[in-house]
Motif scaffolding. Structure first.
Motif: not given
Length: 201
Positions: A119, A121-122, A125, A157, A176, A179
């Protein structure tokens, strides 16, 4: 056996990721400089990649959905070593290696740790992209930052949004990738804008 759209998405993502950091590495090595590149951005990106890879492995997701991450991580490590070299901070490499190695193992000590890390991680990044944007905005000069590398990141992505919907439909992973797609396009556009501005001056 005919290739499906999913197969094409996987294969094209792997092909792009096999060389994704090479334009950036080539620019740095050719110039003998890491001007315009942010160490903080790269460290955050590496952290995000490591968490994401560990999450995918932990939950037993299909290898096809994350096969590119070990390749990207290896390229990022090489790029980080080059940047540290040109900034005269090579001694920090061992410290960073120990932090990432320890994090790899700590992430799966408990299920809640890996879930929380994914959670976050987004945000991690996204922060890596925002740090690079900030660096570009401050200098108004893309330096050695490669628009090709950032546009390839945007492409991967986009393909991973499709493959995630088709294979795992994991909402955290989808958020993720959406975004990161938006931010990768933004960084690419910023690089191209400052390159164009610099040429007209």
């Amino acid at each position: 056996m005919a290739l499906t759209l999913l197969d094409v998405a996987h294969w094209s993502t792997w092909a792009v990721c096999a060389v994704i950091k090479l334009p950036q590495l080539a620019a740095v090595l050719q110039a003998g400089s890491a001007r315009g590149l942010s160490v903080g951005s790269l460290l955050l990106e590496l952290a995000g990649f490591i968490v994401f890879l560990r999450y995918q492995i932990y939950y037993g997701y299909p290898l096809q959905t994350y096969l590119e991450y070990p390749i990207i991580i290896a390229q990022d490590v090489i790029l980080l070593l080059c940047i540290l070299h040109y900034y005269g901070k090579k001694k920090r490499a061992l410290f960073f290696a120990l932090i990432f190695w320890g994090s790899w193992y700590m992430l799966t000590l408990r299920k809640w740790i890996i879930d929380l890390a994914m959670n976050l991680c987004t945000f991690i990044s996204a922060a890596s992209k925002l740090v690079q944007l900030w660096c570009l905005w401050q200098t108004r000069d893309p330096g050695q930052v490669s628009a090709l590398t950032w546009s390839m990141s945007a492409y991967t992505c986009a393909t991973r949004i499709f493959t995630t919907v088709v294979t795992t439909n994991d909402l955290a992973v989808l958020i993720r990738f959406i975004t990161m797609l938006i931010l990768n396009i933004w960084v690419t556009a910023t690089i191209l804008h400052y390159r164009k501005t610099k040429k007209t001056d």
